[in-house]
Design a protein around this motif. Structure first.
Motif, PDB file in Angstrom:
ATOM      1  N   CYS A 168       0.840  -1.204   0.000  1.00 32.31           N
ATOM      2  CA  CYS A 168       0.000   0.000   0.000  1.00 32.31           C
ATOM      3  C   CYS A 168       0.869   1.245   0.000  1.00 32.31           C
ATOM      4  O   CYS A 168       1.964   1.231   0.549  1.00 32.31           O
ATOM      5  N   ILE A 169       0.336   2.318  -0.547  1.00 33.12           N
ATOM      6  CA  ILE A 169       0.975   3.624  -0.388  1.00 33.12           C
ATOM      7  C   ILE A 169       0.337   4.262   0.841  1.00 33.12           C
ATOM      8  O   ILE A 169      -0.888   4.427   0.913  1.00 33.12           O
ATOM      9  N   ILE A 170       1.189   4.582   1.813  1.00 28.98           N
ATOM     10  CA  ILE A 170       0.701   5.098   3.092  1.00 28.98           C
ATOM     11  C   ILE A 170       1.121   6.564   3.245  1.00 28.98           C
ATOM     12  O   ILE A 170       2.312   6.894   3.240  1.00 28.98           O
ATOM     13  N   GLY A 171       0.101   7.426   3.374  1.00 30.43           N
ATOM     14  CA  GLY A 171       0.370   8.860   3.527  1.00 30.43           C
ATOM     15  C   GLY A 171      -0.599   9.485   4.516  1.00 30.43           C
ATOM     16  O   GLY A 171      -1.194   8.783   5.337  1.00 30.43           O
ATOM     17  N   LYS A 172      -0.786  10.801   4.410  1.00 32.09           N
ATOM     18  CA  LYS A 172      -1.582  11.517   5.414  1.00 32.09           C
ATOM     19  C   LYS A 172      -3.046  11.065   5.435  1.00 32.09           C
ATOM     20  O   LYS A 172      -3.742  11.261   6.441  1.00 32.09           O
TER      21      LYS A 172
END
Ligand SMILES: NC(=O)c1ccc[n+]([C@@H]2O[C@H](COP(=O)([O-])OP(=O)(O)OC[C@H]3O[C@@H](n4cnc5c(N)ncnc54)[C@H](O)[C@@H]3O)[C@@H](O)[C@H]2O)c1
Ligand SMILES: O=C(O)C[C@H](O)C(=O)O
Length: 311
Positions: free
Chosen positions: A269-273
């Motif tokens: 997964c791309i994990i961001g804000k």
């Protein structure tokens, strides 16, 4: 930025320690049901500040959720760990009730928070949190794949006798002794496939050691691990709070990705804000696809058990 960690035990306190030490958040609240326990851990961590040079404010509270208000991220580590000889799945009976009540309390004071689930069996606890709260799927993230990937990279580094940070590799699937899938085919040493350096036999052993990585430590320690789990949670929280958009294997709700629906399972997964910002649906080969389908079936079966436990 404020982070709450529910459960000030081995993993929760280590995670608070790493988050503070690395200055990932400005405020960390540790909450536990054991009277005075979180207060003690918080004070102990705060007393490292002048020696290690951090300025994060760490406070501990006994079951007082009002102090967790407006947390940007809440990490759930409350629940029992396994003992030698047990599987993570055997913890479901006690941990499901704890996790359900904890997430309800969290949301009363931090309705917009992102929840990071750690308690085991983690894929099922992530699913429980999602279904019982009705939160959007980007805001519930299960931590497991990042830890399993760290173990995979450690075992590869030992086999290669090269630094783990020069090795990349990922573990997807369920966070269970038989459900995780180390992606050996895609692992590399500075971009060079590890199969150019290690025999098939060695690679099989690395994968097998990775899968039982947690059980091995539980056997050695008498309870489950905490240093690497705490550091893995901190890495994940950092990617959220600082919007780093790192690609991390996390247990998230899938809707068609990897041919699966209505389960939480480890995928890149791309994990961001915003929490889970994207699921990367990589091309698996036929063997990996079959392993993923089997892993998903096991996770689904465990989720079914929730119905009778929470009835
Ligand atoms: N997902 C992962 O990769 C991973 C890694 C390590 C551990 N774990 C899991 O994390 C959990 C915690 O492990 P640990 O080693 O820190 O255990 P621990 O026993 O050291 O700590 C758990 C803490 O939770 C607290 N607690 C229990 N019920 C609570 C409640 N209702 N509200 C608040 N606090 C409560 C306990 O008092 C205890 O201090 C276990 O379920 C373990 O299996 C998961
Ligand atoms: O092994 C366990 O039970 C704890 C955790 O899931 C881990 O992988 O360390």
């Amino acid at each position: 930025m404020k982070v709450t960690i529910v459960g000030a035990g081995n993993v929760g306190a280590t995670c608070a320690d790493v988050i503070s030490y690395r200055g990932i958040a400005s405020e960390v609240v540790l909450l536990d049901i054991k009277e005075g326990f979180a207060e003690g851990k918080a004070l102990d961590i705060m007393q490292c500040a002048t020696d290690t040079g951090f300025n994060t404010r760490v406070i501990g509270v006994t079951n007082d959720y009002s102090k967790t208000a407006d947390s940007d991220v809440v990490v759930v580590t409350s629940g029992i760990p396994r003992k030698p000889g047990m599987t993570r799945e055997e913890l479901i009976g006690i941990n499901a009730g704890i996790v359900k009540s904890v997430v309800e309390n969290i949301l009363k004071y931090s309705p917009d928070t992102i929840i990071v689930m750690v308690s085991n069996p983690m894929d099922t606890m992530t699913y429980l949190a999602l279904k019982s709260t009705g939160l959007p799927k980007n805001r519930i993230i299960g931590m497991g794949g990042i830890l399993d990937s760290s173990r995979f990279r450690t075992y590869l580094s030992l086999a290669l006798d090269k630094p783990a940070n020069d090795i990349s590799g990922m573990v997807i699937g369920g966070h269970g002794d038989t459900t995780m899938i180390p992606l050996t085919r895609l692992a590399s040493y500075n971009g060079i496939p590890v199969s150019q350096f290690l025999s098939e036999e060695v690679l099989k052993k690395v994968a097998a050691d990775t899968m039982v990585g947690g059980a091995t430590l539980t056997g050695l320690l008498g309870t489950s691990a905490w240093y690497a789990p705490g550091a893995s949670v901190a890495f994940l929280v950092d990617s959220i709070l600082n919007d780093q958009k790192r690609m991390i294997a996390c247990s998230v709700y899938v809707e068609g990705e990897y041919g699966q629906n209505d389960i939480c399972i480890g995928v890149p997964c791309i994990i961001g804000k915003n929490g889970v910002e994207e699921i990367i649906d990589i091309q698996l080969n036929d063997n990996e696809k079959a392993l993923f389908a089997k892993s998903a079936d096991a996770v689904r079966t465990m989720n079914e058990a929730l119905k009778s436990i929470l009835a």
